[in-house]
Design a protein around this motif. Structure first.
Motif, short mmCIF file in Angstrom:
data_model
loop_
_atom_site.label_atom_id
_atom_site.label_comp_id
_atom_site.label_asym_id
_atom_site.label_seq_id
_atom_site.Cartn_x
_atom_site.Cartn_y
_atom_site.Cartn_z
N LEU A 94 0.87 -1.18 0.14
CA LEU A 94 0.09 -0.05 -0.10
C LEU A 94 0.86 1.20 -0.09
CD1 LEU A 94 -2.97 -0.98 2.46
CD2 LEU A 94 -2.62 -1.63 0.19
N SER A 104 0.40 2.41 -11.31
CA SER A 104 -0.59 2.01 -11.49
C SER A 104 -0.85 0.86 -12.39
CB SER A 104 -1.76 3.22 -12.27
OG SER A 104 -1.83 4.35 -11.22
N ARG A 106 -0.79 -2.42 -13.52
CA ARG A 106 -1.07 -4.01 -12.87
C ARG A 106 -0.17 -5.06 -13.60
NH1 ARG A 106 -3.69 -1.78 -9.51
NH2 ARG A 106 -1.95 -3.05 -8.48
N TYR A 113 -1.13 -0.85 -4.60
CA TYR A 113 -2.38 0.01 -4.34
C TYR A 113 -1.93 1.36 -3.75
CZ TYR A 113 -4.29 -4.70 -4.76
OH TYR A 113 -4.87 -5.95 -5.14
N GLN A 114 -2.55 2.23 -4.48
CA GLN A 114 -2.18 3.63 -4.25
C GLN A 114 -3.54 4.22 -3.16
OE1 GLN A 114 0.14 6.16 -6.81
NE2 GLN A 114 -0.61 4.83 -8.50
N SER A 360 -9.86 -8.13 -3.22
CA SER A 360 -9.93 -6.87 -3.98
C SER A 360 -9.61 -6.10 -2.95
CB SER A 360 -10.85 -6.77 -5.02
OG SER A 360 -10.74 -5.62 -5.81
N TRP A 361 -8.46 -5.33 -2.93
CA TRP A 361 -8.20 -4.28 -1.83
C TRP A 361 -8.98 -3.11 -2.57
CZ3 TRP A 361 -5.47 -3.58 2.57
CH2 TRP A 361 -4.89 -4.88 2.78
N GLN A 362 -9.34 -2.89 -4.01
CA GLN A 362 -10.19 -1.79 -4.52
C GLN A 362 -11.64 -1.76 -3.96
OE1 GLN A 362 -9.11 -2.98 -8.62
NE2 GLN A 362 -7.70 -1.10 -8.74
N MET A 376 -10.46 3.01 -1.71
CA MET A 376 -9.46 2.63 -2.64
C MET A 376 -9.75 2.32 -4.11
SD MET A 376 -7.44 0.42 0.24
CE MET A 376 -6.23 -0.01 -0.92
N ASN A 377 -10.80 2.59 -4.63
CA ASN A 377 -11.09 2.35 -5.90
C ASN A 377 -10.88 3.78 -6.77
OD1 ASN A 377 -12.11 1.93 -8.34
ND2 ASN A 377 -14.25 1.42 -8.00
N GLN A 378 -9.50 3.93 -7.24
CA GLN A 378 -9.24 5.04 -7.76
C GLN A 378 -9.90 5.37 -9.14
OE1 GLN A 378 -7.28 7.28 -6.69
NE2 GLN A 378 -6.17 6.33 -5.17
#
Length: 431
Positions: A94, A104, A106, A113-114, A360-362, A376-378
């Protein structure tokens, strides 16, 4: 070992302490952390592989702690450097520094994850300030990288839309020979230009900082407009952006953390890592040997004297923008682990070599303790807000910084910029 490093570490410990005290998140489980501050220097000295082996072993023994997640920042290069190594160990990473598009990918960084949002409206915010003060002739100094060039493209578009002109654009490149070749050209152009306002954007660890050091040495006086990462940088005991006319800085809006100031005041050597002690910060300020510091009786240095000194020497007693992102990052880890517990997943099998897997961290969203939404969903279109600060330097080591306005992207055009007339009334001559 710097002021900002200590400040970030204290922000980290503050989040950990609050989480470990909270009965509603990770009950009966305590989060622990190990802090490493010199990985980038180790990489530059070609000894990173040894260092990584020390704190990210590819094995673990019974009753030995494992590091489940790695938090990296605030410099993006350290995260990019660790990315391939973490890929081999399958550990989530993170990143809490300023958003960077290179991180970014993948394919290159599948486990990174940003946490910081994209600065999608920074150029619009800065141009709104330019229009507000009726500065129609403005210069720009940009670092030669993806972020800088993308910002320049957005800046040109917004300047054109608002009938403002760029007097000059200096793109500071990293090639040493070309940098030296352009130095005199750029200096002659900025020193002879009638533009008294200059926008600065780019990586503070690039040649852009060296370029600004030269301008400082030449006592070049301009109104600087920039981002918070250039705020309060010290070079040879003076502010890097040292100008009689002052500096405007933009930073993503964040909420104050109640209790953080009190937490700093009561942080002690016995409770936290010795390397983060305020006494050590005080000791190194006077260029004393860290070896001799280890043998010093700290009872001779009262905390009252240390804090009195810290107030006088630029140590922030409130959370910083990056510190706030780091605070949210720690809470994101806690919420992710808590969700896994709710689904009855054994995240720390005692005799297993299974890695920590989070689908999914997003998808992680939560409300942090101060009431702000963390997502966390950019890819989501976030309603960004920027705080605008003005800094005036009176003496080489003395400045005055105040919040004078804010920019809210989600408001209607014409209402996005708010400036406090009372705070800028005394400064009208500069426009």
């Amino acid at each position: 070992f710097t002021y900002k490093n200590v400040h970030l570490i204290l922000s980290l410990y503050f989040a950990l302490e609050n989480i470990n005290k909270d009965p509603h998140i990770l009950p009966n489980i305590s989060l622990l952390v190990k802090v490493e501050c010199s990985l980038l220097d180790d990489w530059r000295m070609n000894s990173l592989s040894t260092k990584v082996g020390e704190f990210l072993p590819n094995y673990y023994c019974i009753n030995q702690r494992r590091y489940l997640i790695v938090l990296t920042g605030p410099i993006w290069l350290s995260s990019a450097m660790l990315g391939p190594l973490l890929y081999m160990t399958n550990r989530p990473e993170l990143y809490y520094g300023p958003f960077h598009p290179l991180l970014s990918s993948r394919e290159q960084f599948p486990h990174l994850y940003q946490m910081a949002p994209k600065d999608t409206s920074l150029a619009l915010a800065m141009v709104s300030l330019v229009v507000y003060f009726r500065w129609n002739w403005v210069g720009a100094i940009i670092s030669d990288d993806d972020l800088g060039l993308q910002f320049l493209s957005e800046l040109r578009r917004e300047m054109q839309r608002n009938s403002a002109c760029l007097a000059f654009v200096h793109i500071v490149i990293e090639d040493k020979i070309l940098f030296q070749k352009n130095t005199n050209i750029y200096y002659n152009e900025i020193s002879t230009s009638s533009a008294q306002v200059v926008i600065i954007y780019g990586d503070k660890d690039s040649h852009l900082q060296l370029n600004l050091r030269l301008y400082r040495l030449a006592n070049l006086q301009r109104i600087w407009v920039t981002t918070t990462q250039w705020d309060m940088i010290i070079y040879e005991d003076r502010f890097l952006l040292d100008s009689f006319y002052g500096t405007f800085t933009f930073l993503l809006h964040f909420s104050e953390l109640p209790g953080f100031r009190t937490f700093i005041e009561r942080a002690s050597n016995s409770k936290y890592d010795h390397s983060t002690s305020l006494a050590k910060l005080w000791w190194t300020y006077f260029n004393c040997s860290l070896t001799s510091f280890n043998s010093v009786n700290l009872k001779n240095f009262s905390r009252e004297k240390q804090y009195h000194w810290l107030f006088k020497h630029r140590f922030e007693m409130s959370v910083s923008g990056t510190g706030y992102v780091l605070y949210n990052t720690v809470y994101a880890v806690a919420h992710a682990l808590h969700e896994m517990l709710l689904h009855e997943i054994d995240i720390l099998p005692k005799y297993s070599e299974e890695k920590l897997e989070i689908d999914s961290w997003q998808n992680i969203q939560f409300i942090n303790p101060v009431g702000d939404q963390v997502d966390m969903n950019q890819k989501e279109n976030q309603d960004l807000e920027y705080d605008i600060h003005y800094t005036m330097n009176f003496l080489p080591n003395l400045g005055f910084k105040v919040k004078i306005g804010k920019f809210s992207k989600h408001l209607l055009h014409g209402q996005q910029l708010y400036m406090s007339e009372e705070m800028i009334k005394w400064n009208t001559d500069l426009s």
